[in-house]
Design a protein around this motif. Sequence first.
Motif, short mmCIF file in Angstrom:
data_model
loop_
_atom_site.label_atom_id
_atom_site.label_comp_id
_atom_site.label_asym_id
_atom_site.label_seq_id
_atom_site.Cartn_x
_atom_site.Cartn_y
_atom_site.Cartn_z
N GLU A 1 66.30 74.43 31.89
CA GLU A 1 67.12 74.47 33.11
C GLU A 1 66.44 73.72 34.25
O GLU A 1 67.08 72.93 34.95
CB GLU A 1 67.38 75.92 33.50
CG GLU A 1 68.33 76.09 34.65
CD GLU A 1 68.60 77.55 34.95
OE1 GLU A 1 68.48 77.94 36.12
OE2 GLU A 1 68.92 78.31 34.00
N ALA A 2 65.14 73.93 34.42
CA ALA A 2 64.41 73.26 35.50
C ALA A 2 64.40 71.75 35.30
O ALA A 2 64.69 70.99 36.22
CB ALA A 2 62.98 73.80 35.59
N LEU A 3 64.06 71.32 34.09
CA LEU A 3 64.00 69.88 33.82
C LEU A 3 65.38 69.22 33.93
O LEU A 3 65.50 68.14 34.52
CB LEU A 3 63.40 69.62 32.44
CG LEU A 3 61.91 69.93 32.31
CD1 LEU A 3 61.47 69.82 30.86
CD2 LEU A 3 61.09 69.01 33.20
N CYS A 4 66.39 69.86 33.37
CA CYS A 4 67.74 69.30 33.47
C CYS A 4 68.20 69.22 34.92
O CYS A 4 68.84 68.24 35.32
CB CYS A 4 68.72 70.12 32.63
SG CYS A 4 68.50 69.88 30.85
N GLY A 5 67.85 70.21 35.71
CA GLY A 5 68.20 70.19 37.13
C GLY A 5 67.53 69.05 37.87
O GLY A 5 68.15 68.36 38.68
N ILE A 6 66.25 68.84 37.57
CA ILE A 6 65.51 67.74 38.21
C ILE A 6 66.10 66.40 37.79
O ILE A 6 66.32 65.52 38.64
CB ILE A 6 64.01 67.83 37.85
CG1 ILE A 6 63.38 69.05 38.53
CG2 ILE A 6 63.28 66.55 38.24
CD1 ILE A 6 62.02 69.43 37.98
N ILE A 7 66.38 66.24 36.52
CA ILE A 7 66.96 64.99 36.02
C ILE A 7 68.33 64.76 36.66
O ILE A 7 68.64 63.67 37.13
CB ILE A 7 67.08 64.99 34.48
CG1 ILE A 7 65.71 65.07 33.83
CG2 ILE A 7 67.88 63.79 33.98
CD1 ILE A 7 64.84 63.86 34.03
N ARG A 8 69.14 65.80 36.71
CA ARG A 8 70.48 65.69 37.31
C ARG A 8 70.37 65.24 38.77
O ARG A 8 71.07 64.32 39.20
CB ARG A 8 71.22 67.02 37.22
CG ARG A 8 72.65 66.96 37.73
CD ARG A 8 73.40 68.28 37.57
NE ARG A 8 73.44 68.70 36.17
CZ ARG A 8 72.71 69.69 35.63
NH1 ARG A 8 71.89 70.40 36.39
NH2 ARG A 8 72.81 70.00 34.36
N GLU A 9 69.47 65.86 39.53
CA GLU A 9 69.30 65.49 40.93
C GLU A 9 68.87 64.03 41.07
O GLU A 9 69.38 63.30 41.93
CB GLU A 9 68.24 66.38 41.59
CG GLU A 9 68.70 67.79 41.83
CD GLU A 9 67.56 68.69 42.32
OE1 GLU A 9 66.47 68.16 42.67
OE2 GLU A 9 67.76 69.91 42.35
#
Length: 175
Positions: A112-120
């Motif tokens: 979740e953290a990595l996907c959120g960072i990538i999405r941002e």
Amino acid sequence: MPPRCDSLDGPVVTAARTALEGRDVDQFLPYVPEEGEREVREAFSLAAKARTFGREAQEVTDRWFFETVVRAHRSGEGAPFTGLKPAGLDVGPVIPVAEHALDVGSTEALTEALCGIIREQVEERHGRAMALKKHAAEGVTAARAFVEAGLGVQVWAHHVYKQAIAVPHAPTRHS
């Protein structure tokens, strides 16, 4: 990656401290490459003896041992030893989440953290490129700015992709 293995509260020094307190060098050896094992065993033996000469001797000995083991660890990474770093360094948002994932045996929070960072990052980089695209027809300078931003998105995405699909090999130690 931010410095972590060479900090006084990082995993290498934490394992070394546990090994000293438990008088068991094997608790620490997984952090040392095979070629550094002999040196660490010798240092551990000396440290265990020197620690018996009082509190001040223990503090000096522990510091020397921590420096020795971090140097051996960093050598295994092919990285220089630049000294011990203080405890409490900012290691960014991902390392604590990755450590937690390893502690609890679940990848959910890390994913979740990595996907959120990538999405941002995708949204920010793409948004910047699209804003520049609106003005690309206004001249060469504006077109160059769009091309640079657009290629930047592509190169960045390619690097992320290559990192994501990199085939894991022998365990890699990073600091």
